[in-house]
Design an enzyme around this catalytic site. Structure first.
Site, PDB file in Angstrom:
ATOM      1  N   PRO A  87      -7.025  -3.038   2.169  1.00  0.00           N
ATOM      2  CA  PRO A  87      -6.455  -2.610   3.447  1.00  0.00           C
ATOM      3  C   PRO A  87      -5.047  -2.049   3.252  1.00  0.00           C
ATOM      4  CG  PRO A  87      -7.532  -4.734   3.678  1.00  0.00           C
ATOM      5  CD  PRO A  87      -7.510  -4.423   2.216  1.00  0.00           C
ATOM      6  N   GLU A  88      -4.816  -0.864   3.820  1.00  0.00           N
ATOM      7  CA  GLU A  88      -3.518  -0.216   3.731  1.00  0.00           C
ATOM      8  C   GLU A  88      -2.852  -0.274   5.103  1.00  0.00           C
ATOM      9  OE1 GLU A  88      -3.844   3.613   1.768  1.00  0.00           O
ATOM     10  OE2 GLU A  88      -5.488   2.906   0.526  1.00  0.00           O
TER      11      GLU A  88
END
Length: 270
Positions: free
Chosen positions: A2-3
């Site tokens: 996840p960014e």
């Protein structure tokens, strides 16, 4: 992993369900995450009220008055709000039981995430030294140009350095560089100011589009409501090796740099 868009999507979904609520109890089923979950976490959190949830890079910070609960989703984690009767699944490692009856649940198959207690986020080792946020006023082409002088590292690696700019990971670095027509392997220190100005704009546009789509779901990520993101349907180059470039129609190329997959159009990017 996840960014920024996925973490911010999670934060926005948690806000109306969690802020203003008290933590009634904490259940830790698996403390062996990237860093061990503190043994006294339940004692510290029980009875505290969550007054705010902030994001710093890819970290979430729950303000609990006497300190902060720091959560990182790692490579495969997600944080969802579920009803109290939701059956526990494999990899459901930590629950925060709220006074509303809702459960904030961390599911993390690879156990690369983190759930920690932090007294002062401004001086914590995981947060100290993080670079500017892409949506901060200080983030612009001039900042990137100044920070890149003398850097021989590829510009994609430069963008993913959290000490320079925080929150940009592999997916969005690939997509922003394509939008700015910059070759990912080009040395950051050899890129002119004007090109960095365009890159800074495209980074913001790319992240804004990803946020509007609820982030990207390639394998594990879901938002706080359990719904997947949809930005992967809009990728121009990421994961599209051999497919036509949306700009020129030539095949998208793939390579590996610093152990990460890199995608670009050899015709459009230079």
């Amino acid at each position: 992993m996840p960014e920024l868009p996925e973490v911010e999507t999670t934060r926005l979904g948690l806000l109306p369900r969690v802020v203003g609520r008290s933590i009634r109890d904490v259940v830790v089923r698996e403390p062996r995450l990237r860093w061990p979950v503190p043994r006294d976490l339940a004692a510290r959190l029980r009875g505290t009220r969550v007054s705010a949830i902030r994001r710093r890079g890819k970290y979430l910070l729950f303000d609990c008055g006497t300190g902060h609960l720091l959560v990182h989703l790692g490579m495969s984690g997600n944080l969802t709000v579920v009803p109290p009767d939701r059956p526990v699944r494999r990899h459901d490692h930590v629950d925060l039981a709220l006074d509303s009856g809702d459960i904030v649940r961390l599911n993390d198959p690879r156990r690369f995430g983190a759930v920690l207690w932090v007294r002062d986020p401004g001086h914590h080792a995981l947060l100290d030294g993080l670079g500017v946020e892409p949506f901060e006023e200080a983030f612009d082409g001039e900042y990137l140009h100044r920070a890149s002088r003398g850097r021989r590292a590829p510009v994609k690696q430069f963008l993913m350095d959290s000490r320079v700019v925080t929150g940009i990971g592999n997916i969005y670095a690939n997509e922003a560089l394509f939008a700015a027509r910059i070759l990912p392997s080009r040395a950051a220190g050899r890129i002119a100011l004007g090109r960095f100005e365009r890159l800074a704009r495209e980074i913001r546009v790319t992240l804004e589009r990803a946020l509007a789509a609820g982030g990207s779901t390639l394998r594990d990520f879901v938002g706080s409501d359990g719904a997947p993101g949809h930005f992967q349907l809009e990728y121009a180059v990421y994961g599209r090796q051999g497919e036509p470039c949306p700009a020129c129609g030539r095949p998208v190329s793939a390579s590996r740099h610093a152990g990460r997959s890199t995608f670009h159009c050899a015709s459009c990017q230079r």
